[in-house]
Design a protein around this motif. Structure first.
Motif, PDB file in Angstrom:
ATOM      1  N   VAL A  18      -0.266  -9.325   3.750  1.00 33.73           N
ATOM      2  CA  VAL A  18      -1.332  -7.894   3.572  1.00 33.73           C
ATOM      3  C   VAL A  18      -0.599  -7.134   4.927  1.00 33.73           C
ATOM      4  O   VAL A  18      -1.112  -7.905   5.673  1.00 33.73           O
ATOM      5  CB  VAL A  18      -2.632  -8.207   3.067  1.00 33.73           C
ATOM      6  N   ARG A  19      -0.242  -6.452   4.900  1.00 32.63           N
ATOM      7  CA  ARG A  19      -0.142  -5.483   6.164  1.00 32.63           C
ATOM      8  C   ARG A  19      -0.038  -4.014   5.801  1.00 32.63           C
ATOM      9  O   ARG A  19      -0.030  -3.353   4.450  1.00 32.63           O
ATOM     10  CB  ARG A  19       1.305  -5.485   6.604  1.00 32.63           C
ATOM     11  N   ARG A  20      -0.613  -3.077   6.836  1.00 32.56           N
ATOM     12  CA  ARG A  20      -0.094  -2.017   6.678  1.00 32.56           C
ATOM     13  C   ARG A  20       1.062  -1.130   6.875  1.00 32.56           C
ATOM     14  O   ARG A  20       1.550  -1.572   7.835  1.00 32.56           O
ATOM     15  CB  ARG A  20      -1.352  -0.799   7.056  1.00 32.56           C
ATOM     16  N   ALA A  21       1.428   0.194   6.057  1.00 34.72           N
ATOM     17  CA  ALA A  21       2.834   0.568   6.715  1.00 34.72           C
ATOM     18  C   ALA A  21       2.668   2.076   5.878  1.00 34.72           C
ATOM     19  O   ALA A  21       2.680   1.821   4.805  1.00 34.72           O
ATOM     20  CB  ALA A  21       4.274  -0.111   6.317  1.00 34.72           C
ATOM     21  N   ALA A  22       2.640   2.908   7.120  1.00 36.06           N
ATOM     22  CA  ALA A  22       3.399   4.576   6.562  1.00 36.06           C
ATOM     23  C   ALA A  22       2.427   4.791   5.133  1.00 36.06           C
ATOM     24  O   ALA A  22       2.580   5.359   4.514  1.00 36.06           O
ATOM     25  CB  ALA A  22       4.858   4.817   5.441  1.00 36.06           C
ATOM     26  N   GLY A  23       1.141   4.819   5.373  1.00 37.22           N
ATOM     27  CA  GLY A  23       0.265   5.306   4.546  1.00 37.22           C
ATOM     28  C   GLY A  23      -0.162   4.102   3.565  1.00 37.22           C
ATOM     29  O   GLY A  23      -0.505   4.743   2.425  1.00 37.22           O
ATOM     30  N   SER A  24       0.419   3.066   3.187  1.00 37.29           N
ATOM     31  CA  SER A  24       0.081   1.985   2.181  1.00 37.29           C
ATOM     32  C   SER A  24       0.098   0.825   2.789  1.00 37.29           C
ATOM     33  O   SER A  24      -0.418   0.423   4.124  1.00 37.29           O
ATOM     34  CB  SER A  24       1.796   2.198   1.593  1.00 37.29           C
ATOM     35  N   VAL A  25      -0.533   0.404   1.747  1.00 40.11           N
ATOM     36  CA  VAL A  25      -0.962  -1.145   1.817  1.00 40.11           C
ATOM     37  C   VAL A  25       0.518  -2.004   1.209  1.00 40.11           C
ATOM     38  O   VAL A  25       0.597  -1.911   0.338  1.00 40.11           O
ATOM     39  CB  VAL A  25      -2.328  -1.816   1.539  1.00 40.11           C
ATOM     40  N   VAL A  26       0.924  -3.010   2.505  1.00 38.75           N
ATOM     41  CA  VAL A  26       1.930  -3.475   1.822  1.00 38.75           C
ATOM     42  C   VAL A  26       1.876  -4.516   0.993  1.00 38.75           C
ATOM     43  O   VAL A  26       0.979  -5.354   2.058  1.00 38.75           O
ATOM     44  CB  VAL A  26       3.430  -3.825   2.752  1.00 38.75           C
ATOM     45  N   ILE A  27       1.797  -5.198   0.336  1.00 36.32           N
ATOM     46  CA  ILE A  27       2.010  -6.640  -0.255  1.00 36.32           C
ATOM     47  C   ILE A  27       3.180  -6.749  -0.995  1.00 36.32           C
ATOM     48  O   ILE A  27       3.501  -7.700  -1.827  1.00 36.32           O
ATOM     49  CB  ILE A  27       0.817  -6.750  -1.721  1.00 36.32           C
ATOM     50  N   ALA A  28       3.251  -8.154   0.128  1.00 34.37           N
ATOM     51  CA  ALA A  28       4.497  -9.058   0.270  1.00 34.37           C
ATOM     52  C   ALA A  28       4.092 -11.264  -0.674  1.00 34.37           C
ATOM     53  O   ALA A  28       3.725 -11.236   0.419  1.00 34.37           O
ATOM     54  CB  ALA A  28       4.993  -9.485   1.687  1.00 34.37           C
ATOM     55  N   PRO A  29       4.505 -10.638  -1.783  1.00 36.40           N
ATOM     56  CA  PRO A  29       4.198 -12.572  -2.420  1.00 36.40           C
ATOM     57  C   PRO A  29       5.425 -12.860  -2.110  1.00 36.40           C
ATOM     58  O   PRO A  29       6.694 -12.500  -2.008  1.00 36.40           O
ATOM     59  CB  PRO A  29       4.325 -12.250  -3.636  1.00 36.40           C
ATOM     60  N   ALA A  30       5.395 -14.425  -1.890  1.00 33.86           N
ATOM     61  CA  ALA A  30       6.789 -14.772  -1.091  1.00 33.86           C
ATOM     62  C   ALA A  30       6.809 -16.035  -1.708  1.00 33.86           C
ATOM     63  O   ALA A  30       5.651 -16.850  -2.023  1.00 33.86           O
ATOM     64  CB  ALA A  30       7.269 -15.097   0.149  1.00 33.86           C
ATOM     65  N   GLY A  31       7.455 -16.734  -2.684  1.00 27.41           N
ATOM     66  CA  GLY A  31       7.772 -17.672  -3.276  1.00 27.41           C
ATOM     67  C   GLY A  31       7.444 -17.970  -5.071  1.00 27.41           C
ATOM     68  O   GLY A  31       8.665 -16.750  -5.391  1.00 27.41           O
ATOM     69  N   GLU A  32       7.035 -18.801  -5.685  1.00 31.85           N
ATOM     70  CA  GLU A  32       6.238 -18.355  -7.266  1.00 31.85           C
ATOM     71  C   GLU A  32       5.685 -18.224  -7.410  1.00 31.85           C
ATOM     72  O   GLU A  32       4.371 -18.790  -7.429  1.00 31.85           O
ATOM     73  CB  GLU A  32       6.914 -19.813  -7.821  1.00 31.85           C
TER      74      GLU A  32
END
Length: 126
Positions: A18-32
């Motif tokens: 979970v991180r912030r970028a360009a006024g959004s929260v970016v959720i990056a799931p990885a795997g299955e």
């Protein structure tokens, strides 16, 4: 005798960044993303909606698989975010995930972007 699930030794666990970028929260799931791991993603997404985040971008580039449980987590979050005046965008879906979205019709209810940069460039009052 081990009575694990067939193929269990090949299953890759899910991580959620979970991180912030360009006024959004970016959720990056990885795997299955499946019924064994969906709670990790559900928790991260719920924390964002509960905190009133208006714009959530899910970076799907690291997903290797998504079953109906994972799809339901994304759909429920979309409803929760929209009820609070926010939005959920999906970006960089691998072909296997894009196919699940297409077959189920879920791609019609999400704003889907080819790249994360494209998703982040969309104004937040979309």
């Amino acid at each position: 005798m081990d009575r694990g699930m067939p193929g269990e030794q090949y299953r890759r666990g899910l991580t959620v960044d979970v991180r912030r970028a360009a006024g959004s929260v970016v959720i990056a799931p990885a795997g299955e993303l499946d019924h064994h791991s969906a709670e990790k993603l559900r928790t991260a997404l719920h924390e964002c909606t509960a905190a009133g985040e208006a714009r959530i971008v899910v970076d799907c580039s690291g997903l290797e698989f998504c079953d109906s449980t994972g799809l339901n987590v994304l759909l429920a979050t979309r409803v929760e975010a929209e009820e609070a005046g926010g939005a959920v965008h999906l970006a960089e879906m691998p072909p296997i995930v894009a196919r699940i979205m297409e077959i189920t019709g879920a791609s019609a209810v999400f704003t889907v972007h080819a790249t994360l940069d494209e998703a982040l460039a969309v104004p937040s009052d979309d």
